[in-house]
Design a protein around this motif. Structure first.
Motif, PDB file in Angstrom:
ATOM      1  N   THR A  27       6.046  -4.629   2.564  1.00 24.62           N
ATOM      2  CA  THR A  27       7.241  -4.133   2.456  1.00 24.62           C
ATOM      3  C   THR A  27       7.720  -4.277   0.972  1.00 24.62           C
ATOM      4  O   THR A  27       8.098  -3.282   0.379  1.00 24.62           O
ATOM      5  CB  THR A  27       8.362  -4.638   3.115  1.00 24.62           C
ATOM      6  OG1 THR A  27       7.780  -5.029   4.267  1.00 24.62           O
ATOM      7  CG2 THR A  27       9.470  -4.040   3.255  1.00 24.62           C
ATOM      8  N   THR A  28       7.560  -5.391   0.233  1.00 29.39           N
ATOM      9  CA  THR A  28       7.972  -5.522  -1.032  1.00 29.39           C
ATOM     10  C   THR A  28       7.299  -4.734  -2.121  1.00 29.39           C
ATOM     11  O   THR A  28       7.807  -4.187  -2.840  1.00 29.39           O
ATOM     12  CB  THR A  28       7.857  -7.134  -1.365  1.00 29.39           C
ATOM     13  OG1 THR A  28       8.428  -7.974  -0.175  1.00 29.39           O
ATOM     14  CG2 THR A  28       8.856  -7.475  -2.418  1.00 29.39           C
ATOM     15  N   LEU A  29       5.840  -4.652  -1.812  1.00 32.77           N
ATOM     16  CA  LEU A  29       4.946  -4.059  -2.592  1.00 32.77           C
ATOM     17  C   LEU A  29       5.546  -2.376  -2.694  1.00 32.77           C
ATOM     18  O   LEU A  29       5.464  -1.927  -3.720  1.00 32.77           O
ATOM     19  CB  LEU A  29       3.446  -4.350  -2.267  1.00 32.77           C
ATOM     20  CG  LEU A  29       2.628  -3.421  -3.260  1.00 32.77           C
ATOM     21  CD1 LEU A  29       2.627  -3.895  -4.626  1.00 32.77           C
ATOM     22  CD2 LEU A  29       1.082  -3.898  -2.711  1.00 32.77           C
ATOM     23  N   ALA A  30       5.594  -2.031  -1.450  1.00 31.93           N
ATOM     24  CA  ALA A  30       6.207  -0.569  -1.316  1.00 31.93           C
ATOM     25  C   ALA A  30       7.701  -0.353  -2.015  1.00 31.93           C
ATOM     26  O   ALA A  30       7.490   0.463  -2.598  1.00 31.93           O
ATOM     27  CB  ALA A  30       6.375  -0.454   0.137  1.00 31.93           C
ATOM     28  N   VAL A  31       8.269  -1.313  -1.925  1.00 30.81           N
ATOM     29  CA  VAL A  31       9.554  -1.339  -2.559  1.00 30.81           C
ATOM     30  C   VAL A  31       9.288  -1.088  -3.996  1.00 30.81           C
ATOM     31  O   VAL A  31       9.868  -0.319  -4.878  1.00 30.81           O
ATOM     32  CB  VAL A  31      10.694  -2.227  -2.275  1.00 30.81           C
ATOM     33  CG1 VAL A  31      11.915  -2.372  -3.080  1.00 30.81           C
ATOM     34  CG2 VAL A  31      11.037  -2.165  -0.911  1.00 30.81           C
ATOM     35  N   ALA A  32       8.629  -2.005  -4.302  1.00 34.85           N
ATOM     36  CA  ALA A  32       8.191  -1.909  -5.946  1.00 34.85           C
ATOM     37  C   ALA A  32       7.604  -0.725  -6.552  1.00 34.85           C
ATOM     38  O   ALA A  32       8.162  -0.317  -7.563  1.00 34.85           O
ATOM     39  CB  ALA A  32       7.213  -3.325  -6.266  1.00 34.85           C
ATOM     40  N   LEU A  33       6.659  -0.405  -5.631  1.00 35.80           N
ATOM     41  CA  LEU A  33       6.222   0.886  -6.165  1.00 35.80           C
ATOM     42  C   LEU A  33       7.140   2.126  -6.129  1.00 35.80           C
ATOM     43  O   LEU A  33       7.109   2.935  -6.894  1.00 35.80           O
ATOM     44  CB  LEU A  33       4.910   1.196  -5.289  1.00 35.80           C
ATOM     45  CG  LEU A  33       3.613   0.534  -5.414  1.00 35.80           C
ATOM     46  CD1 LEU A  33       2.661   0.499  -4.460  1.00 35.80           C
ATOM     47  CD2 LEU A  33       3.023   1.018  -6.936  1.00 35.80           C
ATOM     48  N   LEU A  34       7.964   2.055  -5.261  1.00 35.61           N
ATOM     49  CA  LEU A  34       8.946   2.973  -5.068  1.00 35.61           C
ATOM     50  C   LEU A  34       9.838   3.081  -6.061  1.00 35.61           C
ATOM     51  O   LEU A  34      10.211   4.053  -6.856  1.00 35.61           O
ATOM     52  CB  LEU A  34       9.898   2.718  -3.711  1.00 35.61           C
ATOM     53  CG  LEU A  34       9.553   3.912  -2.596  1.00 35.61           C
ATOM     54  CD1 LEU A  34      10.339   3.437  -1.311  1.00 35.61           C
ATOM     55  CD2 LEU A  34       9.476   5.338  -2.849  1.00 35.61           C
TER      56      LEU A  34
END
Lengths: 325, 555, 325
Positions: B394-401
């Motif tokens: 989830t966090t990696l996805a948020v970071a990439l977003l």
């Protein structure tokens, strides 16, 4: 009653994935005797040593060490309870141990304390004149030094039978000489028997009391170095033990084997020099004769140029009998 | 050419390109997260000092340590048992022990509840259930089962590369029994690999989410990752979002603190110049009854940890409703019908395509980093790639977003970036291991024979590396295929992946459809895995198992 | 003034209703946590309706939805034109951040007052009801769940969802906490009667259906789904009422000019939109529109969401002194 042989192998068969590696090998090594196993790579030398050491289970046959059966039937004595010391082709030194601890390892396994094992090990290293290497790890040792540590480790085991698996194969000529001298010296004062596997004929002939010729998992011939050199059972055996020419016998008795020293230049027979190699102490001539091509060895530097017509004399020959093909 | 330089590829150009890519995939997104915490004034001290967070951090670290401590002996033991050529059914076991890798971890977690929890399979059949399954002990055990194959893989490679049979034979011939030889030689040689496996398991456990969520959260056992999830779940509160980001960064820091020194210390010791096809074999024959007992032990372990849970899962997937007896009268395919809709097909194609691209790119990238790593300074990049492993999806996805959403929001490219960032370390680590075992002389010989750098790699290195490359490809492909967390956050119109479509059609939490989905995913993953495994087996150079001394038998 | 600023900001942003004058209206983007089976029929009906348009859907559980919004905000702004949440707290937070709100359609007047604010209107509603095993009597009042010994089973017999994970559970907590007859003491009684906290309402249903628990608090939708599938459970709407948790719809601030987005918002609240929603398994908010099962005269209550939003931390921490946390 004669003492039990140091090693007795009877009808040994070993197969890898159905491919036979040893086919019915039988041989005996007397106490204190050195037997050389001579054969090309892939002939089964290592396999035979591994079966004797207990590293693999033969599919048939038996192995007796000092009269005790260690392999045979359902009985397999594990390597650590066999009275053998092994020196490996690739040294097999443990990368995490110093030379001293490596040599102390067998004594430790016998139950000796650390101090005692180390002092024993140091004594062995001193005898081999490598005490200065005691604190080094394998990565800090040259090939020759590594193999001498390997030898020291085998000595520390104090076995009645040594197994050498091509110990000099990875050593260059000079280092190999040093190692073999060392081995020769140790041999005298240890009194133990040894099986020495090698593909080098000179090494085998010079070191052993008897030589066993091995090819494709079969024993071709066993005998003293002189026997296997002078009276090979067939051409293949002859080529294993050194250079040899095959010519028609001058008296018309079929093909005969001639070692380079068994003929000399000068004499009644005719030949033409096809090639000459200077070998240092002696020179080799390849002579084209009416009886076939002949390799002749003469002391000293070359005396005849290529193309010269020379005479020659046959001093000795060995008939390749019915067994030859 | 300076000594020690592998004659592969370009020089600085490649290093710079890799550095840029790494910065884009890993460093920049993580820094953007850091910037969020910094610029929005997160009360870092307050967050880290709150009792709930402290408990979660303590739980996470203790759990990771406990999982590592337990998974290591299991994985090492498996590796030691499986290197015996005389083990009955060895080839089968070598594949079977890797099965947990094929099972998505939330599936594994669910399957255990179906097998051993109250009202699960054993409860229904024997009246026995394990009350502790939902709670720390259950989380721990299932994570151990999940991690053990990884340890096995790493240690088996290490054993093959370092524990030459002759070294153990030398010990045996020096008077050491099999146990003593194991302790004084084999394990000592495998130590760097064991340590590396330990670090990997520890770091992965820090970032693991699905199993603690399925088994731990119901019992109130909080870890950092479940805490992050809970923070994001409640009401879009900016303070909670900042807490989630801060916790994720904390995980990254802890992982970096573990991985960087471990890589620096262990990296050089894992090197070896054994042939790439060298295989770990046992030094001396053992007793037949011991082998049989070992095979039985393996069978029992796998039956209890994997076969029974998966069977229970299968049973749940065909049973019409919860609470009815799982007898044939109550069987039906309704759950499969609800999972396999026409929209699933379209998404399946997209997922497979995405997984193929991901896996292929990762094998290429992983290989490049592994090659660079052989040079000075490369080790940092290798450590960097590992960091994304620990970031919760989830966090990696948020970071990439946050980093790229402006341009790429809702596109497949963003999902691809997420997969690349998350899985790079997997590909890299397995390829690097194989590359290390490729003798440099073989490549030099190719160059000396007139081959350019690429031709040299293609003609000489590719073949011996093929099993490792395919293995890495497979792991990446499978993981990308059943990835849920990141794609469910990153998808947009026209970029729904299979897992997104399936999960969206039903709320996750209903066991029947979830079990059906798990079965479908497992089959989807297991079938190509087994096919590829077969291909790898065919490609792997034929090994002369048990040849003494590693000597080659020339014809 | 706030609205003016928002409109200006939206004008500066351009995009939005470029398709208002064209044949093909621009698709709008909807963020929601409703499941596909509920939302897809509504989207299909809207696209075919007068003034309809295609809707790009991003559907995710509340956690991922919040994460997506948080990331959107930090990378160029909210991507959604319309937001349809599953609980009022999420939408309240978005309104507080000026991301959504500022406009509701005239259709909103048809929706009961407790489901709407000036910024958002409930599009669907969840009811937290009691699910119980068919082996035990239906609880008549919520307090029956906490009556110790009501169900003579030694193991934990009642399950409640975790309010720090599920917003609907938080709504229930908020209602009970502020109710003079219940208060947080209700949870204290539940706990001392052996109740356990599980993660989500779905987990409660699962546990009761499997027979792990005898009863629990869960959503009507999941309870009826389990019952219809054949699980041995029944559903009760205890006094003083099932807790209603509405899912508010709100217009994104950046889409204040989008006619299509507004049209969609209106459609969702219209008789037609609510009917489609009711047929697809969700409870509509518009009175008189048929939805899934609600027993005749079933009592419902609505929490004060504004109060819960303000006191959340206090309520939660009081609760967590009871149920670990």
């Amino acid at each position: 009653m004669p003492p039990d042989p140091a090693l007795e192998v009877v009808d040994l068969e070993v197969a890898y994935d159905g491919t036979p590696a040893l086919r019915g090998v039988s041989l005996t090594v007397a106490p204190g005797e050195v037997l050389a196993l001579l054969g090309p790579s892939g002939s089964g030398k290592s396999t035979l040593l591994h079966a004797v050491a207990g590293f693999l289970v033969p599919s048939a046959g038996s192995v007796r060490l000092g009269g005790t059966e260690v392999t045979g039937g359902r009985r397999i004595v594990p390597p650590e309870r066999r009275d053998v010391g092994v020196v490996f082709q690739n040294y097999a030194l443990w990368p995490h141990l110093s030379a001293l601890d490596t040599v102390a390892y067998p004594a430790r396994r016998r139950g000796a304390g650390r101090t005692q094992a180390r002092s024993e090990a140091r004594a062995i290293l001193e005898r081999l004149r490598i005490a200065s290497l005691a604190d080094r790890r394998p990565a800090e040792l040259s090939g020759g030094e590594q193999q001498r540590v390997g030898l020291a480790r085998a000595l520390a085991r104090r076995p009645s039978l040594y197994l050498f698996d091509e110990p000099t194969a990875h050593l260059d000529t000079h280092v190999r000489g040093v190692f073999l001298d060392e081995l020769w010296a140790r041999r005298r004062d240890s009194g133990a028997a040894a099986v020495y596997a090698t593909h080098d004929a000179e090494e085998a002939l010079g070191l052993a009391d008897r030589v066993a010729l091995l090819s494709e998992g079969r024993l071709l011939q066993v005998g003293t170095p002189q026997q296997v050199y002078a009276e090979p059972v067939d051409l293949f055996a002859a080529r294993l033990t050194g250079p040899a020419s095959v010519i028609d016998a001058p008296d018309g008795g079929g093909p005969v084997l001639v070692r380079p020293g068994w003929a000399c230049l000068g004499g009644p027979l005719e030949a033409e020099v096809r090639a000459v190699w200077f070998r240092g102490p002696h020179s080799d001539y390849l002579a084209e004769t009416p009886l076939g091509q002949l390799l002749v060895r003469e002391p000293g530097p070359p005396r005849h140029p290529v193309g010269a017509r020379v005479g020659w004399t046959l001093l000795q020959s060995w008939p390749l009998g019915a067994s030859s093909t | 050419m300076p000594p020690g330089t592998a004659p592969i590829g370009g020089r600085a150009g490649a290093t710079v390109a890799m550095g840029v890519l790494l910065a884009a995939l890993v460093v920049f997104p993580v820094l953007r997260l850091g910037a969020v915490v910094w610029t929005e004034g997160a009360d870092v001290a307050g967050i880290l000092g709150s009792p709930g967070v402290l408990t979660a951090v303590r739980n996470t670290v203790v759990l990771a340590a406990a999982v590592t401590v337990a998974a290591l002996p299991i994985g090492v033991g498996t590796a030691l048992v499986l290197r015996r050529p005389d083990l009955p059914g060895r080839a089968f076991w070598q594949i079977a022990v890797l099965l947990p890798v094929l099972v998505p971890d939330f599936v594994l977690g669910y399957s255990w509840t179906q097998a051993y929890a109250r009202a699960g399979f054993t409860d229904a059949v024997l009246g026995l259930h394990w009350a502790g399954l939902l709670g720390p002990a259950g989380v721990w055990l299932v994570l151990v089962v999940n991690a053990a194959p990884l340890v096995y893989l790493v240690v088996a490679v290490g054993l093959a590369a370092r524990a030459e049979p002759d070294l153990e034979r030398a010990a045996r011939a020096s008077g050491a029994g099999s146990a003593t030889a194991l302790l004084t030689v084999t394990l000592r040689l495998a130590l760097p690999a064991v340590a590396a496996a330990g670090v990997l398991v520890f770091v992965l456990t820090l970032g693991t989410f699905a199993i603690p969520q399925v088994l731990g959260a119901p019992a109130g056992f909080d870890t950092v990752t479940t805490r992050i999830y809970a923070d994001l779940s409640l009401g879009g509160d900016p303070a909670l979002f900042l807490e989630a980001v801060t916790l994720a960064l904390l995980l990254v820091l802890v992982a970096a603190a573990c991985v960087a020194p471990a890589d620096a210390l262990l990296g050089p010791r894992l090197r070896s110049t054994r042939p790439a096809d060298a295989q770990g074999t046992a030094a001396a024959p053992g007793r037949r009854d011991v082998r049989r007992a070992q095979a039985l032990g393996l069978a029992g372990y796998l039956a209890l940890t994997l076969a029974l849970p998966l069977a229970a899962l299968l049973l749940s997937s065909v049973t019409r409703a919860l609470g009815v007896p799982p007898t044939p009268g109550n069987w039906g395919l309704d759950h499969f019908r609800s999972v396999l809709t026409p929209r699933t097909g379209e998404a399946l194609g997209r997922s497979v395509g995405l997984a193929v691209v991901t896996a292929t790119l990762l094998v290429v990238l992983g290989g490049l980093v592994a090659v660079l790593e052989r040079r000075r300074g490369g080790r940092t990049t290798a450590t960097l790639v590992t960091l994304t492993l620990v970031l919760p999806g989830t966090t990696l996805a948020v970071a990439l977003l946050i980093a790229y959403g402006r341009w790429l929001s809702g596109t497949l490219i963003l999902i691809l970036l997420a997969y690349l960032a998350k899985l790079w370390a997997f590909a890299h680590r397995s390829i690097a291991g194989a590359l290390d075992r490729l003798p440099p002389d073989e490549l030099r010989a190719a160059r000396a024979g007139g081959a350019g750098p690429i031709t040299a790699v293609r003609t000489v290195a590719l073949r011996p590396l093929a099993p490792a490359l395919l293995g890495a490809w497979l792991v990446c492909f499978l993981t990308a295929l059943h990835e849920v967390t990141m794609s469910s956050l990153l998808y947009g119109a026209g970029s729904e992946t299979l897992a997104v479509v399936v999960l969206n059609s039903q709320e996750l939490g209903r066991i029947g459809p979830t079990a059906a989905l798990s079965v479908v995913l497992f089959l989807l993953v297991a079938v190509p895995a087994l096919i590829l495994w077969w291909v790898i087996g065919r490609l792997a150079p034929r090994r002369a198992a048990g040849l003494p001394g590693g000597a080659t038998r020339a014809a | 003034m706030c609205v003016v600023l928002l409109v200006l900001a939206a004008c500066g942003g351009t995009d939005a209703d470029a398709g208002a004058d064209g044949e093909q209206p621009e698709p709008i983007t909807l963020y929601t946590c409703l499941s596909d089976e509920s939302i897809q029929p509504v989207l299909a009906a809207f696209e075919e309706s007068e003034g309809g348009a295609p809707v790009d859907l991003f559907r995710a559980p509340t956690g991922e939805l919040n994460a997506r919004v948080a990331a959107d905000v930090r990378s160029g702004g909210l991507q959604a034109d319309v937001f349809w949440g599953c609980d009022p707290l999420t939408v309240q937070a978005l309104v507080a951040s000026d991301l959504v709100g500022g406009w509701t359609p005239p259709e909103a007047d048809a929706i009961p007052e407790e489901f709407r604010t000036l910024d958002s209107v409930g599009g669907h509603v969840l009811y937290l009801v009691a699910v119980h095993s068919t082996d035990v009597p239906a609880p008549q009042e919520w307090s029956d769940l906490a009556a110790s010994g009501a169900v003579a089973v030694p193991d934990p017999s009642v399950a409640v969802p975790d309010p720090s994970v599920a917003a609907s559970a938080l709504g229930a907590l908020g209602w009970f906490a502020s109710s003079p007859d219940y208060g947080v003491d209700f949870y204290r009684d539940l706990e001392s009667a052996g109740a356990v906290q599980v993660s989500t309402p779905d987990d409660v249903t699962t546990g009761v259906a499997q027979g792990v628990y005898d009863a629990g608090m869960t959503t009507a939708q999941s309870a009826y789904a389990a019952k219809e599938a054949g699980s041995p459970v029944d559903v009760a709407w205890p006094e003083p009422g099932a807790v209603a948790v509405h899912g508010p719809v709100a217009l994104a601030a950046d889409s204040a000019d989008s006619a299509t987005a507004k049209a969609f918002f209106s459609f969702v609240l219209s008789e037609e939109g609510q009917t489609v929603l009711g047929e697809s398994g969700s409870y509509p908010t518009r009175p008189g529109v048929p939805g899934p099962t609600v027993p005749d005269g079933a009592p419902t209550v609505s929490p004060d969401w504004a109060a819960i939003g303000q006191d959340r931390d206090a309520i939660l921490s009081e609760y967590q002194q009871v149920f670990g946390g």
